[in-house]
Design an enzyme around this catalytic site. Structure first.
Site, PDB file in Angstrom:
ATOM      1  N   TYR A 143       0.823  -1.215   0.000  1.00  0.00           N
ATOM      2  CA  TYR A 143       0.000   0.000   0.000  1.00  0.00           C
ATOM      3  C   TYR A 143       0.855   1.262   0.000  1.00  0.00           C
ATOM      4  O   TYR A 143       0.404   2.330  -0.405  1.00  0.00           O
ATOM      5  CB  TYR A 143      -0.937   0.041   1.212  1.00  0.00           C
ATOM      6  CG  TYR A 143      -2.031  -1.017   1.211  1.00  0.00           C
ATOM      7  CD1 TYR A 143      -2.245  -1.828   0.105  1.00  0.00           C
ATOM      8  CD2 TYR A 143      -2.856  -1.196   2.319  1.00  0.00           C
ATOM      9  CE1 TYR A 143      -3.236  -2.793   0.102  1.00  0.00           C
ATOM     10  CE2 TYR A 143      -3.852  -2.158   2.318  1.00  0.00           C
ATOM     11  CZ  TYR A 143      -4.030  -2.956   1.215  1.00  0.00           C
ATOM     12  OH  TYR A 143      -5.015  -3.914   1.216  1.00  0.00           O
ATOM     13  N   LYS A 192       3.400 -15.217   2.812  1.00  0.00           N
ATOM     14  CA  LYS A 192       3.321 -15.967   1.550  1.00  0.00           C
ATOM     15  C   LYS A 192       4.770 -16.281   1.171  1.00  0.00           C
ATOM     16  O   LYS A 192       5.266 -15.891   0.110  1.00  0.00           O
ATOM     17  CB  LYS A 192       2.592 -15.097   0.500  1.00  0.00           C
ATOM     18  CG  LYS A 192       2.259 -15.798  -0.782  1.00  0.00           C
ATOM     19  CD  LYS A 192       1.128 -16.806  -0.667  1.00  0.00           C
ATOM     20  CE  LYS A 192       0.913 -17.515  -1.989  1.00  0.00           C
ATOM     21  NZ  LYS A 192       0.086 -18.720  -1.876  1.00  0.00           N
ATOM     22  N   ASP A 224      -3.164 -17.788   2.013  1.00  0.00           N
ATOM     23  CA  ASP A 224      -4.330 -18.418   1.384  1.00  0.00           C
ATOM     24  C   ASP A 224      -4.904 -19.513   2.283  1.00  0.00           C
ATOM     25  O   ASP A 224      -6.119 -19.653   2.449  1.00  0.00           O
ATOM     26  CB  ASP A 224      -3.983 -18.968  -0.016  1.00  0.00           C
ATOM     27  CG  ASP A 224      -2.616 -19.630  -0.085  1.00  0.00           C
ATOM     28  OD1 ASP A 224      -1.824 -19.489   0.873  1.00  0.00           O
ATOM     29  OD2 ASP A 224      -2.321 -20.313  -1.087  1.00  0.00           O
ATOM     30  N   ASP A 248      -5.332  -6.508   6.099  1.00  0.00           N
ATOM     31  CA  ASP A 248      -6.526  -5.775   5.683  1.00  0.00           C
ATOM     32  C   ASP A 248      -7.629  -6.773   5.325  1.00  0.00           C
ATOM     33  O   ASP A 248      -8.780  -6.670   5.782  1.00  0.00           O
ATOM     34  CB  ASP A 248      -6.139  -4.924   4.447  1.00  0.00           C
ATOM     35  CG  ASP A 248      -7.204  -3.932   4.064  1.00  0.00           C
ATOM     36  OD1 ASP A 248      -8.178  -3.763   4.823  1.00  0.00           O
ATOM     37  OD2 ASP A 248      -7.065  -3.308   2.989  1.00  0.00           O
ATOM     38  N   ASP A 252     -11.003  -8.217   7.931  1.00  0.00           N
ATOM     39  CA  ASP A 252     -12.411  -8.101   7.528  1.00  0.00           C
ATOM     40  C   ASP A 252     -13.073  -9.483   7.514  1.00  0.00           C
ATOM     41  O   ASP A 252     -14.233  -9.627   7.909  1.00  0.00           O
ATOM     42  CB  ASP A 252     -12.533  -7.466   6.134  1.00  0.00           C
ATOM     43  CG  ASP A 252     -12.588  -5.945   6.216  1.00  0.00           C
ATOM     44  OD1 ASP A 252     -12.360  -5.398   7.317  1.00  0.00           O
ATOM     45  OD2 ASP A 252     -12.855  -5.296   5.185  1.00  0.00           O
TER      46      ASP A 252
END
Ligand code: NAD
Length: 359
Positions: A143, A192, A224, A248, A252
């Protein structure tokens, strides 16, 4: 006499002032029960600050926050300011305050209350006992990396770079270990590492630091797989620590386990114990001013402040138990009520929780 703790209170816009008022009652009740002393100073922030001061984050509000031990924030934003230029948008103030206060991590608990298991889209037996925290790095990663476009023979190309240095990784990973130590002592580090170099640095850092926390059990989980396991076995997680974008998305996802956004508290932390505490939800302009907002997320934000900033674990337990008892007794605001006609308002919910608070 307990040391006076300074709390900057920023109610903001929409339902912000309504839910913060109930959290203030909880602070007052804690003073009575435990002899703690809180000095509350109120500041303008967001849309209301744009209207009154011409900027979403006035310098005096920032000064107030910097002088404080912790900040309690309601929510900011609303349609009135949606078409403003970028610097005159409430959300710009949110990014500004996090940056100015050096907040580099976001901490979001997801607790499934037994009596609300039916509010979730997952099966109750899967959710049973879910009580986890997602710690997300806030200031680095893709980001914030360099972004640009360039022309190639195959047309335009867009590039987002993901950068982490070892200092950034180390400070958030340490926070993960520290928070795990205060709980069930299980840390899931999510990366990852099978494909990303930043993730390999992340994993190396976790493995280097882990021996300093022999009491904490570490599990490396690929992002994942973590997304799947959160739906399959959410109750097996205690603390999840991860980088910005993964956090992020996963925070959620974890939030949806609980069924209602009106129940979710959060903290943004910097170095040391300073933190900014707020509900996960926004200013809910669709219900603002109607006295029907659920104040529980903001009240639980106070409990989180007690745990993480002040070390008042017993008082945090008292608040959380009071919330649970009120819910167990069947009281609901509209957002979590099955029978909406029996739901209660913001003030009634706040008062029931305050009255249920006992040592
Ligand atoms: P929102 O969280 O404000 O509302 C989403 C839905 O959930 C709405 O239907 C709302 O009524 C409901 N809801 C939210 N909180 C509730 C509560 N405590 N009790 C009962 N119902 C509740 O999200 P949104 O509609 O996407 O955003 C509204 C405004 O809030 C926007 O201006 C947005 O930028 C801002 N926002 C601010 C923050 C923040 O201050 N940190 C976070 C998210 C959104």
């Amino acid at each position: 006499m307990a040391e006076v703790k300074k709390i900057a209170v920023i109610a903001g816009d929409g339902i912000g002032p309504e839910v913060v008022a109930e959290a203030e009652k909880v602070l007052k009740k804690t003073e009575e029960l435990f002899g703690y002393q809180f000095e509350l100073e109120h500041g303008l922030f967001g849309g209301i600050a744009i209207d009154e001061k011409g900027t979403p984050l006035p310098q005096e509000t920032l000064d107030l926050c910097k002088k404080a031990d912790a900040v309690l924030l309601g929510a900011v934003g609303g349609p009135k300011w949606d078409n403003n230029s970028k610097e005159l948008r409430p959300e710009t103030g949110l990014l500004g305050i996090r940056k100015a206060l050096g907040l580099f991590s976001n901490i979001r608990p997801a607790v499934v209350f037994d009596c609300l298991k039916d509010a979730s889209t997952l099966k109750p037996e899967v959710l049973e006992g879910t009580d986890l925290i997602v710690i997300r790095e806030l200031t680095g990663g893709i980001y914030f990396g360099e972004k640009f476009r360039r022309d190639t023979e195959n047309g335009q190309e867009a590039v987002d770079t993901c950068v982490y240095n070892v200092t950034e990784v180390e400070r958030i990973v340490r926070q993960g270990f520290e928070v795990a130590r205060t709980r069930r002592k299980k840390l899931a580090s999510v990366d990852k590492a099978n494909v990303l170099e930043t993730s390999r640095l992340w994993r190396e850092t976790v493995n280097r630091i882990a021996p300093e926390y022999p009491d904490v059990e570490v599990e490396h989980v690929l992002v994942d797989n973590c997304a799947m396991q959160l739906l399959r076995r959410p109750s097996s997680f205690d603390v999840i620590v991860t980088e910005n974008m993964f956090g992020d998305i996963l925070s959620d996802e974890a939030a949806m386990l609980t069924g209602s956004i009106g129940m979710l508290q959060s903290a943004s932390m910097g170095e040391g114990s300073f933190g900014l505490y707020e509900p996960v939800h926004g200013s809910a302009p669709d219900i603002a001013g109607q006295g029907i907002a659920n104040p529980i997320a903001t009240i639980l934000s106070v409990a989180l402040m007690f745990r993480l900033t002040f070390g008042y674990a017993e008082a945090a337990d008292v608040i959380e138990r009071a919330v649970k008892n009120v819910l167990d007794a069947g009281h609901r605001t509209g957002d979590i009520a099955v029978d909406k006609s029996k739901s209660i308002g913001t003030v009634a919910m706040g008062e029931l929780i305050v009255n249920a608070m006992a040592r």
